[in-house]
Design an enzyme around this catalytic site. Structure first.
Site, PDB file in Angstrom:
ATOM      1  N   CYS A 191       0.775  -1.241   0.000  1.00 43.63           N
ATOM      2  CA  CYS A 191       0.000   0.000   0.000  1.00 43.63           C
ATOM      3  C   CYS A 191       0.813   1.302   0.000  1.00 43.63           C
ATOM      4  CB  CYS A 191      -0.995  -0.010   1.146  1.00 43.63           C
ATOM      5  SG  CYS A 191      -0.286  -0.414   2.731  1.00 43.63           S
ATOM      6  N   HIS A 230      -1.705   6.522   5.016  1.00 45.35           N
ATOM      7  CA  HIS A 230      -0.589   5.586   5.119  1.00 45.35           C
ATOM      8  C   HIS A 230       0.671   6.035   4.381  1.00 45.35           C
ATOM      9  CE1 HIS A 230       0.384   1.057   5.789  1.00 45.35           C
ATOM     10  NE2 HIS A 230       1.028   1.862   6.609  1.00 45.35           N
TER      11      HIS A 230
END
Length: 164
Positions: A77, A136
């Protein structure tokens, strides 16, 4: 026709033409980019999945742009998000792996402000930008989405989040 009359008529015609051109200009296009972790090409029903039903995404796909040939440049990710946001390979942004809270705290561990990204470019062009969900790309305030051109952020700066 007198010279003054001609100049007034020409100026009025030019003014009217400019106003008409502005009125005929198409409205600015709004768009939504959806990034879903661990979602494969065949996971949506609009791409042929017979088991999983995704009616809302199918509706968006039917009225928008569907990409049928693409590559993922990162297997996890954080690098994928950095690459999508900046348009650069993740290594050039300093994001080579998943950013974790245990070993990646500090301003040097995250997407740095000096990297150009589409949120800043869109803001400069007059768009309002928002990010909803998982960021993130850094935990510290220097790496916050607000520092990267997003007008609004609702979500989590970390990964491994259970949304239930």
């Amino acid at each position: 026709m007198q010279r003054r009359t001609f100049l007034k008529a020409a100026a009025a015609a030019a003014w009217t033409g400019l106003n008409m051109a502005q009125a005929m200009r198409p409205a600015r296009t709004n768009f939504v980019i959806i990034l879903a972790d661990d979602l494969g090409f065949g996971d949506l029903s609009c791409y042929g999945n017979q088991t999983i039903r995704t009616p809302r995404l199918d509706e968006l796909a039917s009225r928008g742009l569907r990409v049928g040939h693409f590559y993922a440049n990162g297997p996890v990710c954080s690098p994928t998000r950095a690459a999508l946001l900046t348009g650069r390979y993740q290594q050039r942004c300093g994001i080579t792996g998943v950013i974790t809270s245990a070993d990646m705290r500090g301003p040097e561990h995250g997407l740095r402000e000096q990297h150009a990204n589409f949120a800043r470019l869109l803001s400069a062009a007059g768009y309002r930008t928002a990010l909803f969900g998982k960021w993130h790309l850094g935990y510290d305030i220097q790496n916050n989405p607000a520092r990267h051109g997003f007008d609004e952020f609702r979500g989590f700066v970390s990964g491994n989040v259970d949304y239930q």
